[in-house]
Design a protein around this motif. Structure first.
Motif, short mmCIF file in Angstrom:
data_model
loop_
_atom_site.label_atom_id
_atom_site.label_comp_id
_atom_site.label_asym_id
_atom_site.label_seq_id
_atom_site.Cartn_x
_atom_site.Cartn_y
_atom_site.Cartn_z
N PRO A 1 0.82 -1.21 0.00
CA PRO A 1 0.00 0.00 0.00
C PRO A 1 0.86 1.26 0.00
O PRO A 1 2.03 1.24 0.40
CB PRO A 1 -0.80 -0.09 1.30
N GLU A 2 0.25 2.34 -0.40
CA GLU A 2 0.95 3.62 -0.50
C GLU A 2 1.57 4.06 0.84
O GLU A 2 2.66 4.59 0.88
CB GLU A 2 -0.02 4.68 -1.00
N ASN A 3 0.88 3.84 1.94
CA ASN A 3 1.38 4.28 3.25
C ASN A 3 2.09 3.17 4.02
O ASN A 3 2.13 3.19 5.24
CB ASN A 3 0.24 4.89 4.06
N TYR A 4 2.69 2.23 3.30
CA TYR A 4 3.39 1.12 3.94
C TYR A 4 4.68 1.56 4.63
O TYR A 4 5.19 0.87 5.50
CB TYR A 4 3.70 0.03 2.89
N LYS B 1 -2.36 -5.47 4.14
CA LYS B 1 -3.79 -5.26 3.91
C LYS B 1 -4.34 -4.11 4.75
O LYS B 1 -5.25 -3.41 4.33
CB LYS B 1 -4.57 -6.54 4.22
N TYR B 2 -3.79 -3.96 5.95
CA TYR B 2 -4.29 -2.96 6.89
C TYR B 2 -3.14 -2.05 7.35
O TYR B 2 -2.73 -2.10 8.50
CB TYR B 2 -4.88 -3.65 8.13
N PRO B 3 -2.59 -1.23 6.47
CA PRO B 3 -1.41 -0.45 6.84
C PRO B 3 -1.63 0.52 7.99
O PRO B 3 -0.79 0.64 8.88
CB PRO B 3 -1.02 0.28 5.55
N THR B 4 -2.76 1.20 8.01
CA THR B 4 -3.02 2.16 9.08
C THR B 4 -3.24 1.44 10.41
O THR B 4 -2.67 1.83 11.43
CB THR B 4 -4.24 3.04 8.74
#
Length: 156
Positions: free
Chosen positions: A7-10, A89-92
């Motif tokens: 993901p972008e915010n990884y 799958k759930y970076p945040t």
């Protein structure tokens, strides 16, 4: 060939798992090493003896620091892995739960070493790290793992 798209915010996931967790390990080691000198526990001995603890309060504190450090080392590798996998799958959420794990571990260390409670019972201050670790495991297994299994094709 399989590909993994991050993901972008990884980057925040990596910062927690591969940045902050190892730094906390260094902090644990530094505290333990400093207390070893004050406790007069020579290498290669891992812990102060009961006799040393009775005659030197720093020896008991060293034992608490050594055990907190060992517990950290027992739990950090899988937490790092769970954070990295869950973050796919759930970076945040993985970043937030990983950060909560870190805060809990700091409280665990502080409570174990500096609370002054007998037998290191101050460690319970940060015992919530188990919940964080379980959440990361769940996100890894039931989130990412389930997706990997459902998308896998068997070719015979």
């Amino acid at each position: 060939m399989a590909t993994i798209t991050v993901p972008e915010n990884y980057g925040a996931v990596i910062a927690v798992a591969l940045g902050a967790i190892p730094v906390l390990g260094f902090v644990h080691g530094s505290i333990t090493t400093g207390l070893r000198k004050e406790a007069k526990v020579p290498y290669p001995h891992s812990y102060a003896t009961i006799e040393q603890c009775k005659s030197n309060p720093k020896a008991e504190q060293f034992n608490c620091a050594q055990r907190a450090h060992s517990n950290f080392l027992e739990n950090a590798p899988q937490t790092m892995l769970f954070t990295l996998v869950a973050g796919l799958k759930y970076p945040t959420a993985a970043t937030a739960v990983g950060a909560a794990w870190l805060i809990s571990r700091v409280l665990f260390l502080y409570g174990y070493v500096y609370s002054g409670k007998p037998q290191g019972k101050g460690r319970m201050l940060g015992a919530t790290f188990w919940l964080c670790q379980g959440a990361l495991w769940g996100m890894s297994v039931f989130g990412v793992g389930r997706d990997l299994i459902s998308s896998a094709t068997l070719g015979f």
